[in-house]
Design an enzyme around this catalytic site. Structure first.
Site, mmCIF file in Angstrom:
data_model
loop_
_atom_site.group_PDB
_atom_site.id
_atom_site.type_symbol
_atom_site.label_atom_id
_atom_site.label_comp_id
_atom_site.label_asym_id
_atom_site.label_seq_id
_atom_site.Cartn_x
_atom_site.Cartn_y
_atom_site.Cartn_z
ATOM 1 N N LYS A 1 -10.465 -1.732 -10.957
ATOM 2 C CA LYS A 1 -10.036 -3.129 -11.214
ATOM 3 C C LYS A 1 -10.757 -4.200 -10.005
ATOM 4 C CE LYS A 1 -6.581 -6.621 -11.260
ATOM 5 N NZ LYS A 1 -6.799 -7.098 -9.933
ATOM 6 N N ALA B 1 3.727 -4.090 -3.497
ATOM 7 C CA ALA B 1 4.291 -4.708 -4.737
ATOM 8 C C ALA B 1 3.782 -3.771 -5.895
ATOM 9 C CB ALA B 1 3.722 -6.192 -5.131
ATOM 10 N N LEU B 2 4.129 -2.415 -5.647
ATOM 11 C CA LEU B 2 3.330 -1.432 -6.394
ATOM 12 C C LEU B 2 3.723 -1.390 -8.084
ATOM 13 C CD1 LEU B 2 3.842 1.564 -3.975
ATOM 14 C CD2 LEU B 2 1.931 -0.065 -4.122
ATOM 15 N N HIS C 1 -1.197 1.310 -9.255
ATOM 16 C CA HIS C 1 -1.212 1.833 -8.038
ATOM 17 C C HIS C 1 -0.787 3.340 -8.253
ATOM 18 C CE1 HIS C 1 -0.338 -2.419 -6.725
ATOM 19 N NE2 HIS C 1 -1.442 -1.959 -5.921
ATOM 20 N N GLY D 1 -9.407 1.538 -6.785
ATOM 21 C CA GLY D 1 -9.203 1.093 -8.278
ATOM 22 C C GLY D 1 -10.424 0.360 -8.919
ATOM 23 N N SER E 1 -0.492 -7.066 -9.009
ATOM 24 C CA SER E 1 0.599 -7.274 -7.837
ATOM 25 C C SER E 1 1.080 -8.877 -8.356
ATOM 26 C CB SER E 1 0.518 -7.046 -6.647
ATOM 27 O OG SER E 1 0.326 -5.803 -6.293
#
Ligand code: AMP
Length: 281
Positions: free
Chosen positions: A149, A32-33, A37, A147, A186
């Protein structure tokens, strides 16, 4: 872009690449890029001769079966994005390829997996470490890209690599955000229109916390954030932690540490979102 579904095929191709003396950068994802990403792919592309992206929704890192079932899967669109970014190889194995027997490796990350995500998603980091270790053993990349994140995950992966003396460089990549500040994820596609509009409140709160961190104690900041979310009609705060960014240990004052991070997890409807911000320096 070469696409591989089995370890055997993938390894053959990596051997050929290595025989040509090429370096390999690895970007593990669950698909679900999005542009977040892709920023990892671009960085890997800049720093290596070839880039391998994996797409694998890893079941062992999901403690909630429903969360695993509803995780977005968009392999066709993902492939198109990867091709447009000139990604060299994609590894998209089926679950049976990665988990062929009832195995359970138990990792110990000390304090790194005693807080935040670890408390709310029991077993999550053990699952993450299991699959990351498997991929690194199979692929043996020069560098792997992760990441910021997923801040706690990044520290856990670095710890894993150091502890097991794996010969790979872990490269951290900054969080990419939507125009309104929401961290790209995603899971954002699972938000309703109304929820998506409200979701920027998470980053707004983090940014305000950073602004206030010079004048308030950590307890005060946590209480303030708690109240902000109590007032919000759609969001439930799971945690808001202000901690040492290297050890994830609690601190009393922002000035107590060389690097301080605020990490947050929020439930917005049925969607769980995480984010973080460096408060200091
Ligand atoms: P995921 O597919 O969510 O497991 O993420 C795969 C990798 O992409 C992880 O290293 C994530 O930390 C990273 N990633 C996810 N979202 C972002 C973002 N918004 N900015 C930068 N990296 C991200």
């Amino acid at each position: 872009m070469q696409v591989f579904y089995t370890i055997e095929e993938l390894k053959k191709s990596i051997l050929l690449l290595r025989a040509e003396g090429k370096t390999l950068g690895f970007v593990p994802t669950m698909g679900a890029l999005h542009e977040g990403h892709m920023s990892l792919i671009y960085k890997a592309k800049q720093e290596n001769h070839a880039v391998l992206c994996s797409i694998f929704v890893n079941p062992t890192q999901f403690n909630d079966k429903k969360d695993l079932e509803k995780y977005p899967r968009t392999i066709q669109a993902d492939m198109e994005l990867l091709i447009s970014a000139h990604c060299d190889m994609l590894f998209a194995p089926f679950v049976e390829e990665m988990y062929n027997k009832e195995e359970k490796i138990q990792f110990d990350f000390g304090y790194l997996d005693k807080s935040m995500e670890a408390n709310h998603r029991p077993g999550h980091f053990n699952g993450v470490a299991t699959i990351v270790k498997k991929f690194l053993d199979i692929i043996e990349p020069d560098a792997a890209y992760f990441g910021q994140k997923d801040f706690q995950q990044l520290l856990i992966v670095k710890h894993l690599v150091k502890d097991l003396q794996l010969n790979v460089k872990i490269v951290d990549c900054p969080t990419l955000r939507e125009k309104d500040g929401l961290a790209m994820s995603s899971r954002n596609v699972l938000l309703s229109v109304e929820e998506r509009t409200q979701a920027s409140f998470i980053y707004q709160t983090l940014s305000k916390a950073r602004y206030l961190s010079g004048e308030r104690s950590i307890k005060e900041l946590q209480n303030w954030a708690g109240h902000e979310f109590e007032k919000h009609p759609l969001m439930q705060l799971e945690y808001f932690e202000i901690i040492d960014a290297q050890t994830l240990l609690p601190i009393e004052k922002v000035s107590d540490s060389k690097e301080v991070v605020a990490c947050i997890a929020v439930k917005l409807g049925n969607v769980r979102l995480i984010d973080n911000i460096i408060l200091f320096p």
